[in-house]
Design a protein around this motif. Sequence first.
Motif, PDB file in Angstrom:
ATOM      1  N   ARG A 160      53.243 -14.908  59.311  1.00 16.60           N
ATOM      2  CA  ARG A 160      54.288 -15.133  58.304  1.00 16.60           C
ATOM      3  C   ARG A 160      54.590 -13.842  57.540  1.00 16.60           C
ATOM      4  N   ASP A 163      56.721 -11.687  59.807  1.00 15.08           N
ATOM      5  CA  ASP A 163      58.112 -12.140  59.812  1.00 15.08           C
ATOM      6  C   ASP A 163      58.859 -11.624  58.586  1.00 15.08           C
ATOM      7  N   LEU A 164      58.198 -11.612  57.428  1.00 13.25           N
ATOM      8  CA  LEU A 164      58.826 -11.084  56.213  1.00 13.25           C
ATOM      9  C   LEU A 164      59.084  -9.580  56.340  1.00 13.25           C
TER      10      LEU A 164
END
Length: 286
Positions: A160, A163-164
């Motif tokens: 995650r 992805d950021l």
Amino acid sequence: MSESDITDNSPESRAAIAALLDFYVEAGVDIVLDDAPVDRFRESAEARPSAAQIKRQAPSPASPTQPRLAATANASPGNAGFLATADDPVFTAQELARNADTLDALRVALAGFDGCALKKTAKNLVFADGTPQARVMFVGEAPGRDEDLQGKPFVGRSGRLLDLMLAAIGLDRTRNAYIANIVPWRPPGNRTPTPQEAATCHPFIRRQIELCDPDILVCLGGPSVQALLGVKEGILKTRGRWFDYNTGKRDIRALATLHPAYLLRQPSQKRLAWRDFKALRKALGA
């Protein structure tokens, strides 16, 4: 904890057992393989041939046709120093990878490969995620618990965060990024893959990079940098630096940067990773 504690059904005993299980999960022990513990170190020592056996099995100078394949035959920094023979898993991996003409064929070959012991303890093969035709390919170290369960790389907390980081420079794994690992099976307890495990799996990730043929390769973390670029220095000394990587078709640029899992443990280092990703954005724009 004694045997009497285990058979005791009191609330205190149940609470102690639950606390012990929580400790095991936090330590990465989430799979029970057998009813009794197995001393793998003793097994390895017993299976190791003696000096006399090695001397008897060593090829004589008069037998130059003994099938041998030096690691340099599959020229790459990551498998330097390893010598593969016809009955060695590295040799088998090289042959399987070389004969795979597509990514689908490579995935099938990797799924059928039994030369890496990590496959026995992992739940799933974690091959790749994203767009194979992307200009940039990210290669990490090895799957974690969430990746092992879902069969995709970088889907847990570190995924995650990645992805950021991708979104911050206009990238998205579903459209213009491709992600893989140097080792496609989760090491027990999320430990770092051993050099032998990395070398055994190296022909597959090298072939995967060759088939994707990206414009830029991003190595996430020290193990990836060392395996793919042959760099011996620590990641804090190599991050932000550009290297040349030969895909088998051409030389491309390769960038070393910090692994998202490291950034979760050391949030203050995110500023360094941001510098690297800005350099990546500039290179893609160029």
